[in-house]
Design a protein around this motif. Structure first.
Motif, PDB file in Angstrom:
ATOM      1  N   THR A 201      -5.291   2.821   1.468  1.00  0.00           N
ATOM      2  CA  THR A 201      -5.655   1.535   0.892  1.00  0.00           C
ATOM      3  C   THR A 201      -5.108   1.462  -0.538  1.00  0.00           C
ATOM      4  OG1 THR A 201      -7.769   2.270  -0.001  1.00  0.00           O
ATOM      5  CG2 THR A 201      -7.753   1.505   2.293  1.00  0.00           C
ATOM      6  N   ALA A 202      -5.273   0.300  -1.151  1.00  0.00           N
ATOM      7  CA  ALA A 202      -4.548   0.033  -2.407  1.00  0.00           C
ATOM      8  C   ALA A 202      -5.447  -0.073  -3.632  1.00  0.00           C
ATOM      9  CB  ALA A 202      -3.739  -1.247  -2.257  1.00  0.00           C
ATOM     10  N   GLU A 203      -6.718   0.285  -3.507  1.00  0.00           N
ATOM     11  CA  GLU A 203      -7.562   0.231  -4.703  1.00  0.00           C
ATOM     12  C   GLU A 203      -7.068   1.243  -5.736  1.00  0.00           C
ATOM     13  OE1 GLU A 203      -8.720  -0.668  -1.319  1.00  0.00           O
ATOM     14  OE2 GLU A 203     -10.163   0.956  -1.589  1.00  0.00           O
ATOM     15  N   ASN A 204      -7.412   0.968  -6.983  1.00  0.00           N
ATOM     16  CA  ASN A 204      -7.149   1.950  -8.033  1.00  0.00           C
ATOM     17  C   ASN A 204      -7.897   3.237  -7.713  1.00  0.00           C
ATOM     18  OD1 ASN A 204      -5.837  -0.140  -9.256  1.00  0.00           O
ATOM     19  ND2 ASN A 204      -6.995  -0.029 -11.179  1.00  0.00           N
TER      20      ASN A 204
ATOM     21  N   VAL B  43       0.862  -1.185   0.000  1.00  0.00           N
ATOM     22  CA  VAL B  43       0.000   0.000   0.000  1.00  0.00           C
ATOM     23  C   VAL B  43       0.899   1.236   0.000  1.00  0.00           C
ATOM     24  CG1 VAL B  43      -1.848   1.217   1.204  1.00  0.00           C
ATOM     25  CG2 VAL B  43      -1.733  -1.285   1.312  1.00  0.00           C
TER      26      VAL B  43
END
Lengths: 491, 491
Positions: free
Chosen positions: A455-458, A131
């Motif tokens: 967080t790591a979402e696009n 992340v």
């Protein structure tokens, strides 16, 4: 000249009907200076005294393909899908609370006006972490290189040494473009820093300030926290970077009204003492505030950069920096930060549509923060009336509650500033733990968070202008730097 | 003939290099029947025996503008941004765990191959609730009307009476298109039900089954839960709807191998006893399973509908129904459901590129479920090795743990089926509470959830085919029904 969006939806900002598609650059600049923040809150549009001041635009209407090339990168720090949508629905609620929620076609949310829509991957190149932090992502956006969390515009080589990488801003500067950085965070914070300084760690903010003033050649720097530039605030040396900047020809300003009077670059504007600018809601609610809104800073920056860049054009980073902070703290005021962002994005797109030459606007985020969702366990509801009733941020209210001397005083603060009549159980909770104001509001509004980190979402990514179609789909954040370089090269 | 995506990224599915852009329809159909699930797990591609069977495609290569019009709507139930991205990164990890994470250009995630990228608003028209359920959203997608949560293809009028609304499937049927419904959920579940039945409450699943068989005229129905169609499983009447369907000419199948042998519509395939099909991971891990994968069902459906629709064409709904269920339960197995969805979306896009006539593929979700985020409090990491190590879903493992007779047996089950060596503290926790398997895995993987219900963020929406550009940007979910109607009308 870039094409107008092909969508039939109305352009312009809904909050600001008199300041729509026909807005001139001059109107945007002066108008936004005075009214952007207010417009973001649905209170008032452009100052009518300036709305008629269209002379500049008329005179400039002789451009065309030979005009300047401008690239504006708007970064909503922490601006994930849910943050955008929370702002969208609050805007919809404010437009017509009776008919809420409005159909997509009935409320203009400005990110929708971009020509291209997609998302960007945000992961860093970090042996330990998947992340990303804002330094690694800003480095990706500014240099086109993935790096480790904490890196400011550089990577580590195999020997573990820090290797600076040229940024798109530096490339633009070297090619003769005027260049600028605008943020609501500290001027020396990771996102702007990664465009015009190079240090192994984002914590080296005094070095970043020094590099800005001594090495960067940035024409316009507008943000918060002047202490990093002044002898009293600097721990590691007593350099007076403000004095150095002035000697080097910078106009130095510290208030919204001084910003409004600025008429040429180079310019250094530092509008708070030692931290970020206030949350939008607090700035609006404080008659004594001397802080400008993001729209005022961005508008003035464009005016100055346009003059300085001449026929070449300019590169400008505009960061809505406090979406991230609100999300780290799980504060619902993130919605109001998104409203300010929406207003500014709308004005940037108006400018792109209106300008001679070719202006690209790329809107993205560095990462999502907080794992926000609209709706959380239990009832299938989100209460925008509660969100709309807030008159101040949690950051302002919590210290007041901590100092309150009675249960009644706490109730009164919450009612007046947060618009909520607390239940006895909530009052007990508030008195017992002292600070779960945000938790109570989140529960009332019914928004959820999974984290106080990233967080790591696009992240949603948008673009308008030449070759914007590159952004239709999924890109890597490093691709954004490459796309900017191409635009600077005229591709 | 629809254009291939303009992106330079490789088309075809990464897991399935021999089954890329040159895949014929025949290959897709037979190949997917046998191999879709396996390919989704990165195990194996198309059956080579079928890969050379290109005769049909060659014979059909005389189409063009006069060919049939096909519309395929793919709904990932609960498929939000984070669900998609979790699948994307798991696919990337499986492609090359050493170089993970791969750049966007180095792993083909099939939603990225669509021509148009945007999002859809999901709110219902419900006096009580702002967050939508799958009935209201499916009704919006199928009829173009917002409705209340629970409504199946109808709205309430001012007198509170239920008023059925025509669905896009019914319009297609009436215009002479072949029509079909495919889902991994119960056949009578809200999403497919909203396309071919009309009841005031989604709970009326026996009525839905009856309407399917007696009124709908749907040519292909593939999904789970045959009990709703058989006398023993029906509480309110003892109609044998399977027998009725057979009398009306339907071919009835209940296993993957029977599905594979089907050669004409109308066809009714009900592949589980009384509930949804199993999670992908459990289906793959169970040698005795007779359930087909979503790819096999979709592929056979297309083959049958193509034949039945003739020069007119077909409308097909394909639902990946269990993304939603995994998310409701906060199960990490949602990632594996997304891999199956990715494989099917890839094959649908291959078909659209390959088919004569004009095929539109619209990929969307009804809503997000669970408030999923990649990353949660604490370390900035997501551990895809843990996710990749899972061999079964939590749904399968929990009952085994509940029946386990010793601490060692629990440890062994978790090691073998979930790929994790539990800490003593985790074993204690598991024994004490019996079922927090998902919580332990979520913590290890580091994914977070805010809810066991739905959330209200916009859902990622994609389209390929004529007029796909309508989906570049933000639309309302009702706009999707309107776009489908236009395609059916040849606009």
């Amino acid at each position: 000249m870039s094409e107008r969006p092909s969508t039939e939806r109305a352009s312009g900002t809904d909050n600001d009907a008199d300041d729509g598609p026909n807005t001139t650059r001059r109107t945007f600049l002066k108008g936004s200076s005075a009214a952007a923040g207010m417009a973001a809150l649905g209170l008032q549009g452009t100052d009518p005294a300036n709305a008629n001041d269209t002379d500049d635009a008329d005179e400039d209407d002789d451009g065309g393909d030979d005009g300047p090339t401008n690239v504006i990168l708007f970064v909503g720090d922490g601006q994930g899908r849910a943050q955008l949508d929370l702002g969208r629905y609050l805007k919809s609620y404010r437009k017509n609370s009776e008919k809420f929620p409005l159909n997509a076609a009935d409320v203009t949310y400005n990110v929708d006006r971009h020509d291209a829509h997609g998302s960007a991957m945000t992961y860093p190149d970090d042996p330990e972490e998947f992340v990303a932090d804002s330094a690694a992502t800003a480095t990706a956006l500014s240099t086109g290189h993935k790096s480790y969390n904490g890196a400011i515009a550089g990577v580590k080589n195999d020997a573990g040494e820090f290797v600076p990488k040229q940024t798109v801003l530096e490339q633009a500067r070297d090619m003769g473009y005027a260049v600028g950085l605008v943020t609501t965070a500290r001027m020396t914070h990771a996102t702007p820093a990664s465009f015009a300084s190079h240090v192994p760690s984002r914590d080296e903010e005094e070095k970043i300030a020094k590099q800005y003033v001594r090495d960067s050649g940035v024409d316009v720097l507008f943000g918060g926290a002047r202490s990093y530039f002044l002898p009293d605030g600097r721990e590691n040396d007593s350099a007076n970077l403000v004095a150095e900047a002035k000697r080097n020809g910078y106009n130095y300003v510290t208030t919204a009204s001084e910003l409004d009077s600025l008429d040429s670059a180079p310019a250094l504007g530092l509008f708070s003492e030692s931290d970020h600018l206030s949350y939008t809601l607090d700035r609006q609610d404080d008659d004594d505030s001397t802080q400008p809104g993001l729209g005022a800073m961005a508008g003035t920056a464009i005016e100055l950069l346009e003059a300085r860049g001449g026929r070449k054009g300019f590169f400008l980073l505009v960061e809505a920096g406090r979406i991230d902070h609100a999300s780290h703290s799980n504060y619902p005021v993130v919605a109001h930060e998104q409203l300010e962002a929406d207003d500014v994005i709308g004005r940037l797109l108006d400018y792109a549509e209106d300008s001679h030459g070719e202006t690209s606007v790329i809107t993205t985020a560095d990462h999502e923060t907080g794992g926000l969702s609209l709706g959380t366990g239990g009832p299938y509801d989100v209460n925008f009336d509660v969100l709309d009733g807030m008159n101040a941020s949690t950051a302002t209210v919590v210290p007041q509650i901590e100092e309150a001397e009675s249960r009644e005083e706490v109730a009164s603060i919450m009612a007046e500033q947060m618009g909520v009549e607390l239940l006895d159980t909530e009052l007990d909770e508030l008195r017992a733990y002292n600070t779960p104001v945000a938790e109570i509001l989140n529960e009332r509004i019914r928004i959820g968070w999974t984290s106080t980190g990233h967080t790591a979402e696009n992240v949603p990514t948008f673009a308008t202008g030449p070759n914007a179609e590159f952004f239709d789909g999924t890109v890597d954040n490093t691709d954004i730097a490459d796309a900017i370089r191409k635009r600077l090269n005229g591709d």
